[in-house]
Motif scaffolding. Sequence first.
Motif, mmCIF file in Angstrom:
data_model
loop_
_atom_site.group_PDB
_atom_site.id
_atom_site.type_symbol
_atom_site.label_atom_id
_atom_site.label_comp_id
_atom_site.label_asym_id
_atom_site.label_seq_id
_atom_site.Cartn_x
_atom_site.Cartn_y
_atom_site.Cartn_z
ATOM 1 N N ILE A 68 -4.012 8.060 -6.803
ATOM 2 C CA ILE A 68 -5.353 7.969 -5.721
ATOM 3 C C ILE A 68 -6.444 8.292 -6.338
ATOM 4 O O ILE A 68 -7.432 7.784 -5.847
ATOM 5 C CB ILE A 68 -4.775 8.767 -4.511
ATOM 6 C CG1 ILE A 68 -5.006 10.235 -4.766
ATOM 7 C CG2 ILE A 68 -3.610 8.211 -3.703
ATOM 8 C CD1 ILE A 68 -4.606 10.994 -3.608
ATOM 9 N N LYS A 69 -6.735 8.812 -7.493
ATOM 10 C CA LYS A 69 -7.898 9.053 -8.163
ATOM 11 C C LYS A 69 -8.575 7.801 -8.775
ATOM 12 O O LYS A 69 -9.788 7.858 -9.239
ATOM 13 C CB LYS A 69 -7.837 10.323 -9.096
ATOM 14 C CG LYS A 69 -7.719 11.884 -8.551
ATOM 15 C CD LYS A 69 -7.502 12.772 -9.582
ATOM 16 C CE LYS A 69 -7.401 14.024 -9.099
ATOM 17 N NZ LYS A 69 -7.241 15.273 -9.931
ATOM 18 N N TRP A 123 1.314 11.410 -7.739
ATOM 19 C CA TRP A 123 0.619 10.717 -6.544
ATOM 20 C C TRP A 123 -0.894 10.993 -6.743
ATOM 21 O O TRP A 123 -2.014 10.256 -6.441
ATOM 22 C CB TRP A 123 0.837 11.097 -5.239
ATOM 23 C CG TRP A 123 0.222 10.664 -4.209
ATOM 24 C CD1 TRP A 123 -0.553 11.596 -3.132
ATOM 25 C CD2 TRP A 123 0.039 9.381 -3.572
ATOM 26 N NE1 TRP A 123 -1.264 10.565 -2.205
ATOM 27 C CE2 TRP A 123 -0.795 9.303 -2.374
ATOM 28 C CE3 TRP A 123 0.455 8.149 -4.121
ATOM 29 C CZ2 TRP A 123 -1.113 8.358 -1.718
ATOM 30 C CZ3 TRP A 123 0.095 7.047 -3.275
ATOM 31 C CH2 TRP A 123 -0.616 7.077 -2.140
ATOM 32 N N GLN A 141 -5.667 1.296 -9.985
ATOM 33 C CA GLN A 141 -4.525 1.268 -9.230
ATOM 34 C C GLN A 141 -3.699 -0.157 -9.398
ATOM 35 O O GLN A 141 -2.538 -0.015 -9.047
ATOM 36 C CB GLN A 141 -4.918 1.771 -7.719
ATOM 37 C CG GLN A 141 -5.326 3.245 -7.458
ATOM 38 C CD GLN A 141 -5.585 3.316 -5.994
ATOM 39 O OE1 GLN A 141 -5.158 2.591 -4.945
ATOM 40 N NE2 GLN A 141 -6.417 4.330 -5.671
ATOM 41 N N TRP A 159 5.283 6.408 -3.961
ATOM 42 C CA TRP A 159 4.655 6.345 -5.160
ATOM 43 C C TRP A 159 5.538 7.255 -6.203
ATOM 44 O O TRP A 159 5.922 7.084 -7.218
ATOM 45 C CB TRP A 159 3.586 6.591 -5.312
ATOM 46 C CG TRP A 159 2.849 6.442 -6.740
ATOM 47 C CD1 TRP A 159 2.324 7.167 -7.554
ATOM 48 C CD2 TRP A 159 2.570 5.074 -7.484
ATOM 49 N NE1 TRP A 159 1.909 6.812 -8.732
ATOM 50 C CE2 TRP A 159 2.077 5.254 -8.537
ATOM 51 C CE3 TRP A 159 2.833 3.788 -6.914
ATOM 52 C CZ2 TRP A 159 1.834 4.258 -9.695
ATOM 53 C CZ3 TRP A 159 2.396 2.882 -7.789
ATOM 54 C CH2 TRP A 159 1.933 3.171 -9.131
ATOM 55 N N HIS A 194 0.732 -1.406 -0.036
ATOM 56 C CA HIS A 194 -0.013 -0.025 -0.060
ATOM 57 C C HIS A 194 0.941 1.296 -0.072
ATOM 58 O O HIS A 194 1.235 1.744 1.224
ATOM 59 C CB HIS A 194 -0.894 0.076 1.188
ATOM 60 C CG HIS A 194 -1.678 -1.327 1.311
ATOM 61 N ND1 HIS A 194 -2.690 -1.659 0.542
ATOM 62 C CD2 HIS A 194 -1.643 -2.241 2.177
ATOM 63 C CE1 HIS A 194 -3.282 -2.816 0.874
ATOM 64 N NE2 HIS A 194 -2.564 -3.245 1.921
#
Length: 290
Positions: free
Chosen positions: A278-279, A274, A41, A20, A14
């Motif tokens: 995350i979207k 990033w 992702q 990232w 994670h």
Amino acid sequence: MTKLRWALGCSAWHPTADQWTRGMACVQAEERERIRRFAFQRDAKSALAGRLLIRKAISESLQIPFSKILVARSDKGRPYLAHPSDDSSCPVFDFNISHQGDYVVLAAESSNHVGIDLMRIDRPVGSKSVDQFFSTMSRQFTQDEWNTIKSASDEAGKLFNFYRLWCLKESFVKLVGFGIGYSLRRLNFTVHSALSIGRTVDDTDVQVDGRLQGDWKFEETMLDDNHVVCVALRQLPKAVSDISSSDIVPFIHLNPDNLFEGIAELSAIQPNDWDEFIKKPFGPNVLELQ
């Protein structure tokens, strides 16, 4: 002689924002763009992990500075280490990666061509039954292979046999780099030993167009109860040892922290990497066979 077998439990990774963005800065620009284009992702994470594993393997095995490594792709999309055209002293080094299910895996060799494939043993998605699923895949296997698949006494065993043979075929195709369009029915695999976790077998035979291939070797094992992996090997022209004498090395299980050991940034860190990551949704919203 270099022989690497690495398995990274990618589903357990994670990434933080720092991990990232730094990881994205440590891959080549064209690979960075490929990773950005993934819709989910899950897939972007596996792709970045695979790129970092490749660069880590090259740097550690050949003592090439991380920032000096140039990985190119063949016209079929297969990654390879690009050597300067005037440098005949560069060592022979072949590698391949696969990601599926919970893992990203890498195999690398200095004496053999290598192809690797990984399969998670899942009930099929989008089919009403296992038999229906097999029907849609009927043209991918020979009759002998279907006999092997259906020789199991229960559904779980049949699925296991199916994925094992599929993994063998994909490892062959990934080594030769044919890609989509190669008829998998040209390949006929005969397995001789059972698979288990932590034990590698290499006595599976393959026929191509009905002819037994003596210059191939297939190393098969299970990473856990649900993942089967196969490494296909074929001797390189410059190899000093015969493929039949090639030693088996076990898979080393890496953790996400290992990805960042010894890496170096190739470009500036971009915080928007990033934000874009995350979207994305984690993965496709699909219903599995009950």
